[in-house]
Design a protein around this motif. Sequence first.
Motif, short mmCIF file in Angstrom:
data_model
loop_
_atom_site.label_atom_id
_atom_site.label_comp_id
_atom_site.label_asym_id
_atom_site.label_seq_id
_atom_site.Cartn_x
_atom_site.Cartn_y
_atom_site.Cartn_z
N LEU A 172 0.82 -1.21 0.00
CA LEU A 172 0.00 0.00 0.00
C LEU A 172 0.86 1.26 0.00
CD1 LEU A 172 -2.81 -1.12 2.49
CD2 LEU A 172 -2.75 -1.33 0.00
N GLU A 176 1.06 4.00 -3.06
CA GLU A 176 0.81 5.41 -2.76
C GLU A 176 1.95 6.28 -3.29
OE1 GLU A 176 -0.25 8.27 1.09
OE2 GLU A 176 0.60 6.27 1.40
N ARG A 177 3.19 5.84 -3.12
CA ARG A 177 4.34 6.62 -3.60
C ARG A 177 4.29 6.80 -5.12
NH1 ARG A 177 7.28 3.66 0.25
NH2 ARG A 177 7.88 2.12 -1.34
N THR A 181 -2.89 2.64 -8.08
CA THR A 181 -4.02 2.07 -7.37
C THR A 181 -3.76 0.60 -7.07
OG1 THR A 181 -5.15 1.43 -9.42
CG2 THR A 181 -5.65 3.61 -8.52
N TYR A 234 -5.94 1.05 3.38
CA TYR A 234 -6.23 1.02 1.95
C TYR A 234 -7.19 2.16 1.57
CZ TYR A 234 -8.51 -0.77 -2.34
OH TYR A 234 -9.06 -0.91 -3.60
N VAL A 237 -5.71 6.04 2.08
CA VAL A 237 -4.79 6.59 1.08
C VAL A 237 -5.39 6.58 -0.33
CG1 VAL A 237 -2.73 6.06 2.40
CG2 VAL A 237 -3.64 4.34 0.87
N LEU A 239 -6.55 4.17 -2.52
CA LEU A 239 -5.95 3.29 -3.53
C LEU A 239 -6.97 2.54 -4.38
CD1 LEU A 239 -2.98 1.85 -1.45
CD2 LEU A 239 -2.92 3.63 -3.20
#
Length: 411
Positions: A172, A176-177, A181, A234, A237, A239
Amino acid sequence: MSSRGVMRVMAALVLVLLAACGGPAQRDQGITLRWYVGPDRVDADSLAETCTAASDGEYTVKVVRLPADVDDRHSLVVRRLAAEDDGIDILSVDSSFTAELAAGQYLAPVPEDLKASFAQDVFPAALGAASVDGSLVVAPWWYDPYLLWYRGNTAERAGLDTTKPIVWDDLLAGAERLGGTVQIDDPDGQGLASWVNALVAGAGGTLLDGSGRKPDLGLDSAAGRVAAGVVEYYAEVGLGEGPSEDAPARFAADPNGFLLAPSSVISDPALRDVATDLSWTSYPAVSSTSVAPLTGVGLGVPLYARHTKQSYDAIACLQSDESLARLMTSAGHASAKSSTFDSPTVRSGYPLGPVVEAAVTSGVALPSTPYWQRVRVALDDTWLPVDDVSSTSTPARSQKAVRTLVGGGLR
């Protein structure tokens, strides 16, 4: 004789000739076996044609499609079997339906002379899903684990080492970085329940144990809170929306994305344009061991089917080494039999083999209970939308909902 009389004689003669020509042909075709198939990725029509040809005219297998929606599918199957409908000869049974159909005595007993061959070399998890109280009730067929899919060097760019288990937090954070998704496939309407069940198991717990109205529940526990924490992270952030039937298409449109999906997703038309760029690895681990959701189908014969012997003969054909190898190389479904993975055809035509075989061995099946559909509804009610999941409140609330519905209460 009048012209009208001549016409009547000729018409009668034509009918006699048609009957004479049609009789043997109809006998050669044998009986028709109606095979009801769910929303899997199997080329059922091709397999039906092969087994029809192999029967030497004893039977013809005709494919009938069941509804894609899990509630509609469950309702149709149970309603028709409860009504002693004799129009279903072979039934593709979702692993989550097996215990319920067996408890309702809706399935014809598996012949004793077929039990050993149907169970030979079957993975323990798949054999358990096809059995009730230790007795085989359907023939294990395919049994898919979820895998982690990505494109090109996405995993490397996200800082993930695919040579060892990838933990959820790292997946995750990496996604995010990248601004990508994490899509979660839901091909059969059981996606959320399968996800939660695997997260709880991966955290060392058990979602449900017991087949009665008062099973042991493990949602309101340390493992349940860890599972809810993963879902909470999840969602926080941003995703993805959680389990969705559109997940493969969303993944195909996101070069920085990841996809959690069964092995058979490799044959999904939505991935056709990115198929040559796909990579896969084991399902994310909650701690140190990958525990993938397992979902599958067994082949059963309804109790009131008219041609039980021929139905089981056809099932033996569908579960043959050749049919199972085709199942894997054409649709990507994982055979329920470990021996299929050793087939030269599979070794050369099924590159997922090593990862899939390990995942089936370490993964977790849905709990075996006649009340699973009630459990699933309670989980959907309390874990969706994923934005509302809280590690502090969802486990207790969800356990209460499961206990209520399994106990016979209302939503």
